[in-house]
Design an enzyme around this catalytic site. Structure first.
Site, PDB file in Angstrom:
ATOM      1  N   GLU A 113       0.838  -1.213   0.000  1.00 27.27           N
ATOM      2  CA  GLU A 113       0.000   0.000   0.000  1.00 27.27           C
ATOM      3  C   GLU A 113       0.871   1.260   0.000  1.00 27.27           C
ATOM      4  O   GLU A 113       0.474   2.297   0.537  1.00 27.27           O
ATOM      5  CB  GLU A 113      -0.953   0.005   1.206  1.00 27.27           C
ATOM      6  CG  GLU A 113      -1.863  -1.205   1.338  1.00 27.27           C
ATOM      7  CD  GLU A 113      -2.936  -1.299   0.252  1.00 27.27           C
ATOM      8  OE1 GLU A 113      -3.048  -0.380  -0.575  1.00 27.27           O
ATOM      9  OE2 GLU A 113      -3.652  -2.329   0.246  1.00 27.27           O
ATOM     10  N   HIS A 136      -2.643   0.889   8.948  1.00 23.02           N
ATOM     11  CA  HIS A 136      -3.715   0.136   8.287  1.00 23.02           C
ATOM     12  C   HIS A 136      -3.808  -1.262   8.893  1.00 23.02           C
ATOM     13  O   HIS A 136      -2.778  -1.909   9.102  1.00 23.02           O
ATOM     14  CB  HIS A 136      -3.421   0.036   6.784  1.00 23.02           C
ATOM     15  CG  HIS A 136      -4.277  -0.954   6.053  1.00 23.02           C
ATOM     16  ND1 HIS A 136      -5.651  -0.854   6.010  1.00 23.02           N
ATOM     17  CD2 HIS A 136      -3.960  -2.065   5.344  1.00 23.02           C
ATOM     18  CE1 HIS A 136      -6.138  -1.858   5.297  1.00 23.02           C
ATOM     19  NE2 HIS A 136      -5.133  -2.615   4.884  1.00 23.02           N
ATOM     20  N   HIS A 138      -6.816  -4.869   9.687  1.00 20.54           N
ATOM     21  CA  HIS A 138      -8.032  -5.593   9.291  1.00 20.54           C
ATOM     22  C   HIS A 138      -8.832  -5.999  10.535  1.00 20.54           C
ATOM     23  O   HIS A 138      -8.860  -7.174  10.894  1.00 20.54           O
ATOM     24  CB  HIS A 138      -7.652  -6.846   8.487  1.00 20.54           C
ATOM     25  CG  HIS A 138      -6.889  -6.589   7.231  1.00 20.54           C
ATOM     26  ND1 HIS A 138      -6.192  -7.581   6.550  1.00 20.54           N
ATOM     27  CD2 HIS A 138      -6.708  -5.452   6.512  1.00 20.54           C
ATOM     28  CE1 HIS A 138      -5.626  -7.059   5.471  1.00 20.54           C
ATOM     29  NE2 HIS A 138      -5.909  -5.768   5.436  1.00 20.54           N
ATOM     30  N   GLU A 166     -17.022   8.824  24.373  1.00 17.51           N
ATOM     31  CA  GLU A 166     -15.689   9.345  24.040  1.00 17.51           C
ATOM     32  C   GLU A 166     -15.446   9.431  22.531  1.00 17.51           C
ATOM     33  O   GLU A 166     -14.567  10.171  22.091  1.00 17.51           O
ATOM     34  CB  GLU A 166     -14.605   8.438  24.647  1.00 17.51           C
ATOM     35  CG  GLU A 166     -14.487   8.522  26.153  1.00 17.51           C
ATOM     36  CD  GLU A 166     -13.867   9.832  26.612  1.00 17.51           C
ATOM     37  OE1 GLU A 166     -12.760  10.137  26.139  1.00 17.51           O
ATOM     38  OE2 GLU A 166     -14.493  10.541  27.403  1.00 17.51           O
ATOM     39  N   HIS A 207     -12.677  -4.623   3.680  1.00 14.96           N
ATOM     40  CA  HIS A 207     -11.218  -4.772   3.695  1.00 14.96           C
ATOM     41  C   HIS A 207     -10.630  -4.410   5.061  1.00 14.96           C
ATOM     42  O   HIS A 207     -10.048  -5.265   5.723  1.00 14.96           O
ATOM     43  CB  HIS A 207     -10.596  -3.920   2.580  1.00 14.96           C
ATOM     44  CG  HIS A 207      -9.116  -4.029   2.491  1.00 14.96           C
ATOM     45  ND1 HIS A 207      -8.415  -3.998   1.321  1.00 14.96           N
ATOM     46  CD2 HIS A 207      -8.174  -4.168   3.455  1.00 14.96           C
ATOM     47  CE1 HIS A 207      -7.132  -4.134   1.551  1.00 14.96           C
ATOM     48  NE2 HIS A 207      -6.952  -4.227   2.845  1.00 14.96           N
TER      49      HIS A 207
HETATM   50  O1  2HA Z   1      -1.540  -7.424   3.114  1.00 11.67           O
HETATM   51  O2  2HA Z   1      -3.286  -5.265   4.257  1.00 11.67           O
HETATM   52  O3  2HA Z   1      -4.056  -3.991   2.079  1.00 11.67           O
HETATM   53  C1  2HA Z   1      -1.314  -6.094   3.372  1.00 11.67           C
HETATM   54  C2  2HA Z   1      -2.601  -5.404   3.279  1.00 11.67           C
HETATM   55  C3  2HA Z   1      -2.995  -4.859   1.982  1.00 11.67           C
HETATM   56 ZN    ZN Z   2      -5.238  -4.464   3.950  1.00 17.68          ZN
END
Ligand code: 2HA
Ligand code: ZN
Length: 279
Positions: A113, A136, A138, A166, A207
């Protein structure tokens, strides 16, 4: 390499893994380094490394250094072998190329990314020069909500805000939503950047989530707060599609002076039928 920055970067990776947000190689983390942090390790950097294309342009990041996780690398492994899993890259004179000056000792590239991270870091720098972290991951509850709530910034924000008092104080500008699209490229980066011009959190539908911060604690804490609120919302939704009572728009407005925040007023719409996920 044992510096404060390496310890802080590693701690976020381990904490995120412990939360269950980084299955396999899921997620990525980047940090725009301070000059003194670069100087501290200057002797270890390979300034002659090969230049590669970023795939987009980040002119306001020219000549800057970034610490970031590697593509295909596992967050679980960062604390076990930092130099195998993390890179320090330098961006060139015109913001179109990068070189790996440290790390990824067994080969590899920076995060898949990379365009989203660098373009977000550029927007954030323009917003506030001390904004340095893009994270980032998941997280399961937030991802689950992307199948149940519409892809609408105002609705997503309002439903999450209502779950914990909050929340509006932690992210008064709300949450941005990005409809499903192919990850890794420039298009999703541009969409995410539009959000990061004003907000600190973006949800990529089906995602995961992006959060930013001045430091690792702030980015992680923001992620944690949204994901916990998402968990509460899912518990409520699994019992009913309506709430018996909740925080009202007037209630949110009363928070503003007490907490010295200005909430995004467009999220404080009047509900028609009290149903979750509707205006
Ligand atoms: O695997 O999270 O968006 C890495 C990620 C791609
Ligand atoms: Zn990802």
């Amino acid at each position: 390499m044992d510096t404060r920055l390496v310890r802080d970067f590693t701690k976020l990776c381990s904490d995120g893994y412990a939360q269950g947000w980084h299955e396999r190689n899921g997620g990525n983390l980047s940090y725009r380094m301070r000059d003194e942090e670069v100087e501290e390790i200057r002797d270890l950097l390979d300034e002659n490394a090969e230049w590669r294309e970023i795939g987009t342009e980040v002119p306001d990041l020219k000549n800057e250094y970034f610490m970031m996780t590697g593509s295909g690398k596992y967050f679980r492994n960062v604390e076990l072998d930092f130099e195998d899993n993390v890179a320090i890259i330098r961006v060139n004179e015109d913001g179109t190329k990068y070189q790996i000056v440290f790390g990824l000792v067994n080969g590899g590239r920076p995060t898949s990314e990379l365009p989203t991270h660098l373009m977000n870091l550029e927007v954030l720098k323009q917003r506030d020069p001390e904004m340095r972290v893009v994270y980032h991951c998941h997280p399961a509850n937030t991802i689950a909500l992307t199948f149940l709530l519409p892809c609408d910034d105002q609705i997503f924000t309002r439903e999450i805000w209502e779950m914990m008092t909050e929340c509006p104080i932690i992210f008064p500008k709300g949450i941005g939503t990005v409809e499903w699209m192919v990850p890794g490229g420039r298009e999703i980066a541009v969409k995410t950047c539009e959000i990061m011009k004003t907000k600190d959190v973006a949800v990529w539908f089906h995602h995961g989530m992006f959060a930013c911060g001045h430091d690792f604690d702030e980015a992680f804490g923001l992620m944690h707060a949204v994901e916990k609120a998402a968990e509460i919302l899912l518990k409520v939704m699994s019992v009913s599609d309506r709430k018996l009572q909740t925080i009202t728009p007037e209630g949110f407005r009363e928070i503003e002076p007490a907490s010295n925040v200005k909430l995004d007023e467009s999220c404080l719409y009047e509900r028609v039928d009290g149903r979750i996920g509707r205006k």
